[in-house]
Write a protein that holds these residues in place. Structure first.
Motif, PDB file in Angstrom:
ATOM      1  N   ASP A   1       0.817  -1.211   0.000  1.00  0.00           N
ATOM      2  CA  ASP A   1       0.000   0.000   0.000  1.00  0.00           C
ATOM      3  C   ASP A   1       0.852   1.263   0.000  1.00  0.00           C
ATOM      4  O   ASP A   1       0.492   2.262  -0.638  1.00  0.00           O
ATOM      5  N   LEU A   2       1.983   1.252   0.698  1.00  0.00           N
ATOM      6  CA  LEU A   2       2.876   2.409   0.663  1.00  0.00           C
ATOM      7  C   LEU A   2       3.370   2.654  -0.752  1.00  0.00           C
ATOM      8  O   LEU A   2       3.420   3.802  -1.224  1.00  0.00           O
ATOM      9  N   PHE A   3       3.724   1.590  -1.465  1.00  0.00           N
ATOM     10  CA  PHE A   3       4.210   1.742  -2.841  1.00  0.00           C
ATOM     11  C   PHE A   3       3.105   2.263  -3.760  1.00  0.00           C
ATOM     12  O   PHE A   3       3.352   3.115  -4.619  1.00  0.00           O
ATOM     13  N   LEU A   4       1.891   1.760  -3.568  1.00  0.00           N
ATOM     14  CA  LEU A   4       0.780   2.135  -4.440  1.00  0.00           C
ATOM     15  C   LEU A   4       0.136   3.466  -4.047  1.00  0.00           C
ATOM     16  O   LEU A   4      -0.795   3.924  -4.718  1.00  0.00           O
ATOM     17  N   GLY A   5       0.602   4.075  -2.962  1.00  0.00           N
ATOM     18  CA  GLY A   5       0.025   5.334  -2.524  1.00  0.00           C
ATOM     19  C   GLY A   5      -1.319   5.186  -1.862  1.00  0.00           C
ATOM     20  O   GLY A   5      -2.102   6.140  -1.823  1.00  0.00           O
ATOM     21  N   ARG A   6      -1.580   3.983  -1.348  1.00  0.00           N
ATOM     22  CA  ARG A   6      -2.852   3.734  -0.667  1.00  0.00           C
ATOM     23  C   ARG A   6      -2.665   3.809   0.844  1.00  0.00           C
ATOM     24  O   ARG A   6      -1.540   3.726   1.353  1.00  0.00           O
ATOM     25  N   THR A   7      -3.755   3.948   1.560  1.00  0.00           N
ATOM     26  CA  THR A   7      -3.696   3.942   3.020  1.00  0.00           C
ATOM     27  C   THR A   7      -3.520   2.513   3.505  1.00  0.00           C
ATOM     28  O   THR A   7      -4.341   1.647   3.203  1.00  0.00           O
ATOM     29  N   PRO A   8      -2.451   2.213   4.244  1.00  0.00           N
ATOM     30  CA  PRO A   8      -2.239   0.846   4.733  1.00  0.00           C
ATOM     31  C   PRO A   8      -3.342   0.412   5.692  1.00  0.00           C
ATOM     32  O   PRO A   8      -4.072   1.238   6.252  1.00  0.00           O
ATOM     33  N   PRO A   9      -3.479  -0.905   5.897  1.00  0.00           N
ATOM     34  CA  PRO A   9      -4.536  -1.411   6.779  1.00  0.00           C
ATOM     35  C   PRO A   9      -4.345  -1.027   8.241  1.00  0.00           C
ATOM     36  O   PRO A   9      -5.308  -1.092   9.021  1.00  0.00           O
ATOM     37  N   VAL A  10      -3.137  -0.662   8.631  1.00  0.00           N
ATOM     38  CA  VAL A  10      -2.890  -0.168   9.992  1.00  0.00           C
ATOM     39  C   VAL A  10      -2.053   1.106   9.887  1.00  0.00           C
ATOM     40  O   VAL A  10      -1.334   1.318   8.911  1.00  0.00           O
ATOM     41  N   ASP A  11      -2.149   1.943  10.899  1.00  0.00           N
ATOM     42  CA  ASP A  11      -1.414   3.205  10.919  1.00  0.00           C
ATOM     43  C   ASP A  11       0.011   2.945  11.387  1.00  0.00           C
ATOM     44  O   ASP A  11       0.256   2.700  12.564  1.00  0.00           O
ATOM     45  N   ILE A  12       0.966   2.995  10.459  1.00  0.00           N
ATOM     46  CA  ILE A  12       2.342   2.677  10.819  1.00  0.00           C
ATOM     47  C   ILE A  12       3.169   3.943  11.064  1.00  0.00           C
ATOM     48  O   ILE A  12       4.404   3.853  11.202  1.00  0.00           O
ATOM     49  N   ALA A  13       2.538   5.094  11.144  1.00  0.00           N
ATOM     50  CA  ALA A  13       3.276   6.331  11.393  1.00  0.00           C
ATOM     51  C   ALA A  13       4.173   6.235  12.632  1.00  0.00           C
ATOM     52  O   ALA A  13       5.304   6.728  12.614  1.00  0.00           O
ATOM     53  N   PRO A  14       3.717   5.584  13.733  1.00  0.00           N
ATOM     54  CA  PRO A  14       4.592   5.485  14.903  1.00  0.00           C
ATOM     55  C   PRO A  14       5.813   4.588  14.695  1.00  0.00           C
ATOM     56  O   PRO A  14       6.699   4.569  15.552  1.00  0.00           O
ATOM     57  N   LEU A  15       5.869   3.844  13.579  1.00  0.00           N
ATOM     58  CA  LEU A  15       6.973   2.909  13.359  1.00  0.00           C
ATOM     59  C   LEU A  15       7.996   3.421  12.350  1.00  0.00           C
ATOM     60  O   LEU A  15       8.950   2.709  12.025  1.00  0.00           O
ATOM     61  N   THR A  16       7.835   4.636  11.854  1.00  0.00           N
ATOM     62  CA  THR A  16       8.816   5.151  10.912  1.00  0.00           C
ATOM     63  C   THR A  16      10.134   5.425  11.628  1.00  0.00           C
ATOM     64  O   THR A  16      10.184   5.657  12.848  1.00  0.00           O
ATOM     65  N   ALA A  17      11.224   5.398  10.859  1.00  0.00           N
ATOM     66  CA  ALA A  17      12.542   5.636  11.444  1.00  0.00           C
ATOM     67  C   ALA A  17      12.662   7.045  12.007  1.00  0.00           C
ATOM     68  O   ALA A  17      13.510   7.303  12.878  1.00  0.00           O
ATOM     69  N   ALA A  18      11.810   7.962  11.543  1.00  0.00           N
ATOM     70  CA  ALA A  18      11.882   9.351  12.011  1.00  0.00           C
ATOM     71  C   ALA A  18      11.582   9.486  13.486  1.00  0.00           C
ATOM     72  O   ALA A  18      11.900  10.517  14.095  1.00  0.00           O
ATOM     73  N   ARG A  19      10.990   8.460  14.101  1.00  0.00           N
ATOM     74  CA  ARG A  19      10.637   8.573  15.519  1.00  0.00           C
ATOM     75  C   ARG A  19      11.867   8.768  16.408  1.00  0.00           C
ATOM     76  O   ARG A  19      11.762   9.322  17.512  1.00  0.00           O
TER      77      ARG A  19
END
Length: 402
Positions: free
Chosen positions: A370-388
Motif C-alpha cells: 500500500d505504501l508503494f501504491l500510494g494507498r492507506t495501509p490497513p494499519v497506521d504505521i506512522a509510529p513505526l517510521t525511522a523518524a521517531r
C-alpha cells in the motif's frame, strides 16, 4: 525444499551463476527473507508488473532461515497486536491463498510469570487483547501445569495463555511467497549482492549490483540485520543492529513428548516447544555483544538449564543434538521500522523487527504494497517510521519482548 529447487535459478549449494537482471523494474526489493518475499508476493498479487527481488545468497539464508518460527498476537502495544493478528489470520489461510503448506501448529503460547510487576503488565496486556477480539486469558499455576505438563509451580505466580498462537516453518513461508510472486510476474534473483543505490533529484533512480545496474523508481529495504548498510547507500539512516541469538534441539524423545504450547519463562526469556519428535530450546544471552557472528556455541546452555531446573525440571537434563545461531535485527526500542523515507523519495523499508519479523511478515507485506501504491495501509504505521528516533516522538514500549 532442496536448495536446487529454490526460486531464482540457484542450483546446488555452490556459488550461484551470475543472474540475469532486467534493465529496469518499477520496484526493487532488497533481501530474500520472509519480509522481502512477503512484499514481493503482495505487490505482484496487486498487479504490479516486473517486481524484482534481490538476494545476495539463497532465499531464507539469513535471519529468516534460523528463527524459532513463533506466531503470536500476544503483545502489549495495540499496534503490534493489530499487525500480528492480521498476520495470524494470513498464516491460517496461507495454503489457500499462496498455495503452500507451512507446518502451522496452533499449539498456543504460554508466558510463565514469576514477578509481580510482570504479572500486572501481562494482565493489562491481556485485557487490551480481549478488547481487540483475541481469546487470550490469564491462568493460575495449576492450569499452567495442565496446559504444559513440564511447567513447575514453585515460584510461579500466574501465566498468560493465548490459545490461537503457535509456530510454523519459516523457510516454507519464504519459498511459498517467492514461488507465488514469480507466478504473478515477479522476478526473484539470488546470488546477487547490492553494491549501491543511486539517486537523482532526491529520489531513488537505480540499484547497482554485482550482476549489473537496474533502473528503478523505488527500493524496499528488507535486508534484516544488514539494513543499516543498505540504508546508508541511499543516505537513509536505519538504526538497526545485529545481535546473535541461538537455539538448540534435543535428541529424539521416547516416548514422543506431548504437544505443548510455546512456553516461555518471561523473567529469563528461556523457552521451549515441540520440534518433530523432540524439543526446541532457546534463551537470549544477556552477555551477547552486538555483531554479525553467526557461529553456534553452547555456552548459553548452562544458564538455560539452570532456569529449567526451576521452571521445567523434567527437561533440564535432556541432551541436545546441536543447534544454530541467527541474528536478531534490533532497534533501540525493540519495535519495527516500517515506512517511506521523507527525504529520499522512493526509499521504503521494513526491517528492525527485533525478533518479531516472521510473525508480522504477512501484514507488513500488505503495508509495503500500500505504501508503494500510494494507498492507506490497513494499519497506521506512522509510529513505526525511522523518524521517531530523531523527531522526539514518545517511545512505544513493548512488554512482551523475548
Amino acid at each position: 525444499m532442496h536448495p536446487a529447487l529454490l526460486p531464482g535459478g540457484h542450483h546446488g549449494d555452490g556459488p550461484p551463476a551470475r543472474p540475469e537482471l532486467p534493465p529496469s523494474a518499477p520496484v526493487v526489493i532488497i533481501g530474500g527473507g520472509v519480509m522481502g518475499a512477503s512484499a514481493a508476493f503482495h505487490l505482484a498479487e496487486a498487479g504490479v508488473g516486473g517486481v524484482l527481488l534481490l538476494e545476495r545468497g539463497r532465499l531464507a539464508a539469513g535471519s529468516s532461515g534460523k528463527p524459532i518460527g513463533g506466531v503470536r498476537a500476544q503483545f502489549s502495544d495495540p499496534l503490534n497486536i493489530d499487525i500480528a493478528a492480521r498476520s495470524l489470520r494470513a498464516y491460517r489461510g496461507f495454503r489457500e491463498r499462496v498455495g503452500t503448506g507451512i507446518g502451522l501448529d496452533r499449539a498456543g503460547y504460554l508466558f510463565l510469570l514469576t514477578r509481580p510487576d510482570d504479572a500486572a503488565a501481562f494482565e493489562r496486556a491481556v485485557a487490551l487483547q480481549n478488547t481487540m477480539g483475541l481469546p487470550n486469558r490469564m491462568v493460575g499455576p495449576a492450569e499452567a501445569g495442565r496446559l504444559c505438563r513440564y511447567a513447575a509451580a514453585p515460584g510461579l505466580l500466574c501465566a498468560a495463555y493465548s490459545p490461537e498462537d503457535g509456530h510454523a516453518r519459516p523457510v516454507r513461508v519464504v519459498e511459498g511467497y517467492a514461488r507465488a510472486a514469480e507466478r504473478a510476474g515477479a522476478a526473484v534473483r539470488t546470488g546477487c549482492t547490492v553494491t549501491g543505490i543511486g539517486t537523482e533529484g532526491g529520489r531513488v533512480a537505480e540499484v547497482h549490483t554485482t550482476a549489473g545496474t537496474v533502473r528503478t523508481g523505488a527500493v524496499v529495504c528488507a535486508a534484516g540485520a544488514w539494513s543499516a548498510g543498505i540504508g546508508a547507500m541511499a543516505g537513509v539512516e536505519l538504526p538497526v543492529r545485529p545481535l546473535r541469538r541461538q537455539i538448540a534441539f534435543t535428541r529424539p524423545m521416547r516416548p514422543r513428548p506431548p504437544r505443548i504450547p510455546f512456553t516461555i519463562d518471561f523473567a529469563s526469556s528461556a523457552y521451549f516447544h515441540n520440534s518433530d519428535d523432540g524439543m526446541l530450546f532457546g534463551m537470549s544471552d544477556p552477555r551477547q555483544e552486538e555483531g554479525f557472528d553467526t557461529s553456534y556455541s553452547e555456552e548459553w546452555l548452562a544458564p538455560f538449564r539452570g532456569v529449567l531446573r526451576e521452571r521445567a525440571p523434567e527437561l533440564a537434563g535432556l541432551p541436545v543434538a546441536g543447534g544454530w545461531a541467527g541474528l536478531y535485527e534490533t532497534t533501540p526500542d525493540h519495535n519495527a521500522l516500517i515506512g517511506a523515507d521523507d527525504r529520499v523519495g522512493g526509499f521504503l523499508y521494513a526491517t528492525g523487527f527485533s525478533g518479531h519479523g516472521f510473525l508480522q511478515a504477512p501484514a507488513v507485506g500488505e503495508i509495503v504494497r500500500d505504501l508503494f501504491l500510494g494507498r492507506t495501509p490497513p494499519v497506521d504505521i506512522a509510529p513505526l517510521t525511522a523518524a521517531r528516533f530523531t523527531s522526539g516522538a514518545q517511545p512505544r514500549p513493548e512488554a512482551a519482548i523475548v
